[in-house]
Design a protein around this motif. Sequence first.
Motif, PDB file in Angstrom:
ATOM      1  N   GLU A   1      -5.236  15.966  -5.044  1.00 35.74           N
ATOM      2  CA  GLU A   1      -4.120  16.404  -5.184  1.00 35.74           C
ATOM      3  C   GLU A   1      -3.231  15.214  -5.304  1.00 35.74           C
ATOM      4  N   GLN A   2      -2.813  15.101  -3.862  1.00 35.20           N
ATOM      5  CA  GLN A   2      -2.390  13.136  -3.678  1.00 35.20           C
ATOM      6  C   GLN A   2      -2.562  11.702  -4.791  1.00 35.20           C
ATOM      7  N   LEU A   3      -3.961  11.628  -4.603  1.00 35.39           N
ATOM      8  CA  LEU A   3      -4.540  10.882  -5.789  1.00 35.39           C
ATOM      9  C   LEU A   3      -3.959  10.954  -7.328  1.00 35.39           C
ATOM     10  N   LEU A   4      -4.581  12.355  -6.969  1.00 36.32           N
ATOM     11  CA  LEU A   4      -4.486  12.319  -8.740  1.00 36.32           C
ATOM     12  C   LEU A   4      -2.358  12.378  -9.438  1.00 36.32           C
ATOM     13  N   ASN A   5      -2.304  12.518  -8.450  1.00 38.21           N
ATOM     14  CA  ASN A   5      -0.155  12.999  -8.497  1.00 38.21           C
ATOM     15  C   ASN A   5       0.071  11.946  -8.921  1.00 38.21           C
ATOM     16  N   THR A   6       0.906  11.121  -9.675  1.00 36.71           N
ATOM     17  CA  THR A   6       1.277   9.979 -10.311  1.00 36.71           C
ATOM     18  C   THR A   6       2.734   9.810  -9.963  1.00 36.71           C
ATOM     19  N   HIS A   7       3.516  11.060  -9.171  1.00 31.97           N
ATOM     20  CA  HIS A   7       5.106  10.778  -8.616  1.00 31.97           C
ATOM     21  C   HIS A   7       4.645  10.065  -7.534  1.00 31.97           C
ATOM     22  N   ARG A   8       4.800   8.894  -7.423  1.00 29.98           N
ATOM     23  CA  ARG A   8       4.174   8.192  -6.551  1.00 29.98           C
ATOM     24  C   ARG A   8       5.354   7.406  -5.815  1.00 29.98           C
ATOM     25  N   GLY A   9       5.580   7.190  -4.867  1.00 31.52           N
ATOM     26  CA  GLY A   9       6.984   5.847  -4.095  1.00 31.52           C
ATOM     27  C   GLY A   9       7.502   6.393  -3.282  1.00 31.52           C
TER      28      GLY A   9
ATOM     29  N   SER B   1       7.132   9.171 -11.521  1.00 31.71           N
ATOM     30  CA  SER B   1       7.831  10.183 -11.594  1.00 31.71           C
ATOM     31  C   SER B   1       7.147  11.556 -13.014  1.00 31.71           C
ATOM     32  N   LYS B   2       6.642  12.690 -13.237  1.00 25.86           N
ATOM     33  CA  LYS B   2       6.177  12.743 -14.290  1.00 25.86           C
ATOM     34  C   LYS B   2       7.285  13.258 -14.897  1.00 25.86           C
ATOM     35  N   GLN B   3       8.347  13.240 -14.652  1.00 29.15           N
ATOM     36  CA  GLN B   3       9.868  14.105 -15.712  1.00 29.15           C
ATOM     37  C   GLN B   3      10.284  12.689 -16.598  1.00 29.15           C
ATOM     38  N   CYS B   4       9.733  11.509 -15.821  1.00 29.77           N
ATOM     39  CA  CYS B   4      10.240  10.558 -16.376  1.00 29.77           C
ATOM     40  C   CYS B   4      10.044   9.506 -16.797  1.00 29.77           C
ATOM     41  N   ASP B   5      10.286   9.066 -18.065  1.00 31.74           N
ATOM     42  CA  ASP B   5       9.762   7.987 -18.917  1.00 31.74           C
ATOM     43  C   ASP B   5       8.809   6.419 -17.897  1.00 31.74           C
TER      44      ASP B   5
ATOM     45  N   ALA C   1      -3.644  23.203   4.416  1.00 29.77           N
ATOM     46  CA  ALA C   1      -3.859  21.327   4.667  1.00 29.77           C
ATOM     47  C   ALA C   1      -1.935  21.189   3.887  1.00 29.77           C
ATOM     48  N   GLU C   2      -1.349  20.663   4.616  1.00 30.50           N
ATOM     49  CA  GLU C   2       0.583  20.391   4.560  1.00 30.50           C
ATOM     50  C   GLU C   2       0.098  19.342   5.346  1.00 30.50           C
ATOM     51  N   ALA C   3       1.526  18.526   4.465  1.00 29.30           N
ATOM     52  CA  ALA C   3       1.813  17.148   4.507  1.00 29.30           C
ATOM     53  C   ALA C   3       2.092  17.394   6.052  1.00 29.30           C
ATOM     54  N   LEU C   4       2.090  16.247   6.851  1.00 31.53           N
ATOM     55  CA  LEU C   4       2.184  15.841   8.014  1.00 31.53           C
ATOM     56  C   LEU C   4       3.580  15.587   8.559  1.00 31.53           C
ATOM     57  N   VAL C   5       4.508  14.632   7.695  1.00 32.43           N
ATOM     58  CA  VAL C   5       5.920  14.655   7.473  1.00 32.43           C
ATOM     59  C   VAL C   5       6.418  15.835   6.573  1.00 32.43           C
ATOM     60  N   PRO C   6       7.056  16.441   6.149  1.00 32.46           N
ATOM     61  CA  PRO C   6       7.340  17.502   4.993  1.00 32.46           C
ATOM     62  C   PRO C   6       7.920  16.838   3.839  1.00 32.46           C
ATOM     63  N   CYS C   7       8.961  15.712   4.368  1.00 26.65           N
ATOM     64  CA  CYS C   7       9.516  15.501   3.315  1.00 26.65           C
ATOM     65  C   CYS C   7       8.886  14.540   2.422  1.00 26.65           C
ATOM     66  N   PHE C   8       7.623  14.360   3.283  1.00 28.18           N
ATOM     67  CA  PHE C   8       7.116  12.894   2.212  1.00 28.18           C
ATOM     68  C   PHE C   8       6.076  14.224   1.446  1.00 28.18           C
ATOM     69  N   LYS C   9       6.597  14.470   0.192  1.00 28.34           N
ATOM     70  CA  LYS C   9       5.350  15.041   0.187  1.00 28.34           C
ATOM     71  C   LYS C   9       4.282  14.241  -1.674  1.00 28.34           C
ATOM     72  N   ASN C  10       4.592  13.467  -1.555  1.00 28.37           N
ATOM     73  CA  ASN C  10       3.293  12.774  -2.196  1.00 28.37           C
ATOM     74  C   ASN C  10       3.421  11.110  -1.356  1.00 28.37           C
TER      75      ASN C  10
ATOM     76  N   ASP D   1       1.111  -0.585   0.350  1.00 28.93           N
ATOM     77  CA  ASP D   1       0.276   0.137   0.051  1.00 28.93           C
ATOM     78  C   ASP D   1       1.158   1.313  -0.331  1.00 28.93           C
ATOM     79  N   TYR D   2       0.396   2.452  -0.252  1.00 27.32           N
ATOM     80  CA  TYR D   2       0.980   3.831  -0.433  1.00 27.32           C
ATOM     81  C   TYR D   2       0.452   4.628   0.358  1.00 27.32           C
TER      82      TYR D   2
END
Length: 711
Positions: A223-231, A289-293, A178-187, A167-168
């Motif tokens: 926005e988090q669920l729609l963002n493909t930058h996951r992991g 990530s969106k910047q990657c293939d 609203a802001e992420a509870l852990v700042p470095c976990f942006k996704n 799970d993610y």
Amino acid sequence: MCVMCACVRVCVQTEDGEEENLLENPFSLELEFVDDPNFKNKVNYSSSAVQIPTDIYKGSPTILNELNWTQSLERLFIDNRREDSSLRWQVFGSATGVTRYYPATPWKAPNKIDLYDVRRRPWYIQGASSPKDMVIIVDVSGSVSGLTLKLMKASVMEMLETLTDDDYVNVASFSEKAEALVPCFKNLVQANIRNKKIFKEAVFHMQAKGTTDYKSGFTFAFEQLLNTHRGDPLVTWHYFESLLPNSFESEGHVFIAPREYCNELELASNNTEFLFNFIALMEKVTPDSKQCDNLLLHNLILDTGIIGQLVDKVWKNKDLNTYGFLAVFAATDGGITRVFPNKAAESWEEDPEPFNASYYRRSLDNKGYIFRAPYRTVRDDLLNPENDTIGVLVSTAVEISVGGKTIKPAVVGVKLDLEAWTDKFKILASNHTDRQGSNACGPHSACEMDCEANSEDLLCYLLDDGGFLIMSNQKEDWNKVGMFFSEVEPYLMYALYNSSFYNRKQSYDYQSVCEPIPTSSHGAAPRGAFVPTIADFLNMAWWTSAATWSLFQQVIAGMAYQSWFITDEVLAEGMDSRERGCVMIQTQYYFTNLNSTFNMLQDCGNCSRLIHAKKINNTNLLFVVAEKMPCNGCEIDKLSQEEEEYKDLNPCDEVARYRKGPSMCFDNNQSENTSDCGRGHSFGPSLITLLAIQLLLLSQLASPSALLALL
């Protein structure tokens, strides 16, 4: 509460130690437990036990039915242990909350109150549910302070416990924003133990303040669920640890195809440098990530794991020297090429991009095993078998059937040690039948084609489908492995070609560049200037011609560099040393005769010899055995595979070039502006300009040296 099951007995062990039989079977037996050091507990190997959550009614018909039909698992548990004695606990959990485990042991609740429920255990949740993405948003406005906030913290922690590595998740708090509870976990990050621990610590320190803005919370979640930058970058990086150079010695050398996996990835010609750039980027981004293939990276991750298992489970367990292998290798369409052992990479000259490597493309296009020796020409230095290790690549494509279709996701192969395999070749190619009998080779008897016994009399070769030498039983030919066979044995190659074992295909390269044709013709003349005669001066038309303008430019240049009338040696007709365009002929040979066996007699007039040729099944090899030529040779046209210039001696024999004409003619375009067409005749120099040029030229030509040059 725990249910002890022996044969058909099903009972409940209550807190005060009393047992209640649920099925009221009069033939029930008491269980006996013995200490087992493997389990560090008292167990009974002949029975299983059942645990029922405290909040479930034990007399429910659903529960009783569950206890009845799951008892058949007891025999399966026992058989499993008999087949594999290393098995420990075997557990079955049902959707109703019933847990049956083997071997039977008295149940010990982890706390005073037994809150154990198999449906809340991670292994049950992971097996019963599919991977999911979850965003938990927590209202931390001032209205939820006190007990409400404590309950919300406990709920979030319990929700995190239901998640597994599949799970993610991300957790956010919101009040005015609203802001992420852990700042470095942006996704979204993987719900592993480490990340869940970080989330719990952050949840524990949440404080209530401010006003409530639900819109900001829900906007963050979507926005988090729609963002493909996951992991989790650290988790992703773990997949690529085996690509690091410090693992090459134990795992084999890795070549990665120089592809544009991500926009920020810096390409490099050096493979090791490119690997470092790639790993450094993977520590910052994820495959989604969106910047990657995403497709390229996911294929790379999959191939890295599969090849890693091949190394650990197969390659490391084999002694390559026993098989005469210099190396084993695998290349995938995902871009990974691994060569094992690491020292074999020092002589690895193949392209790191698999689809650009000859062995990879040929393996995909052909069935069976493809042999390929290092390509050599007569201009290359001969190999020294005593000092140089000569290797022959053997590769084949991995075929997998998916949905009735065959795909080839990888190519695997070995690199043969030529010296070791030449000895094997002589033995395998030998005819061991009746060596001491009537067919034994002798001065006055017919010789069998026995490559080992008659290596001084018979020539034995392995050729590939392009006519290149792969192996020979003649040691003096070992340094010619990889050459076109006509450079090794021209008469034998001509016989194979003349017998239609090989066919020839020629193609023409009309865009080649050749060396200039040398010439020794030289002459003396003013450098770069056209010198008019007196007749030109008397002709007024000359003054308004194009030559006047050219001469004017040369005069200006001569005045600037003071070298107009300097005489120097120049090549005749302005020849220089620049390369010239030419047409080159490229010749290739390929198999045509696919018969399994072929015998022929090569007659050279003064002598003849027998030749035996056989195509080896499931390979691209031709096995050729021939008697040594008893005379000097035959009169033949030596075959060549070298590229050579096409000499167009007869224009009528020029090779026709294919050209496809346009299907229709476009002679008009409505958007074209034709108002300026035909007005070129109106452009010309003014009279004043012409007079000025004439006066300038006359002043230059008035000097004696200029008049002598004109004469």
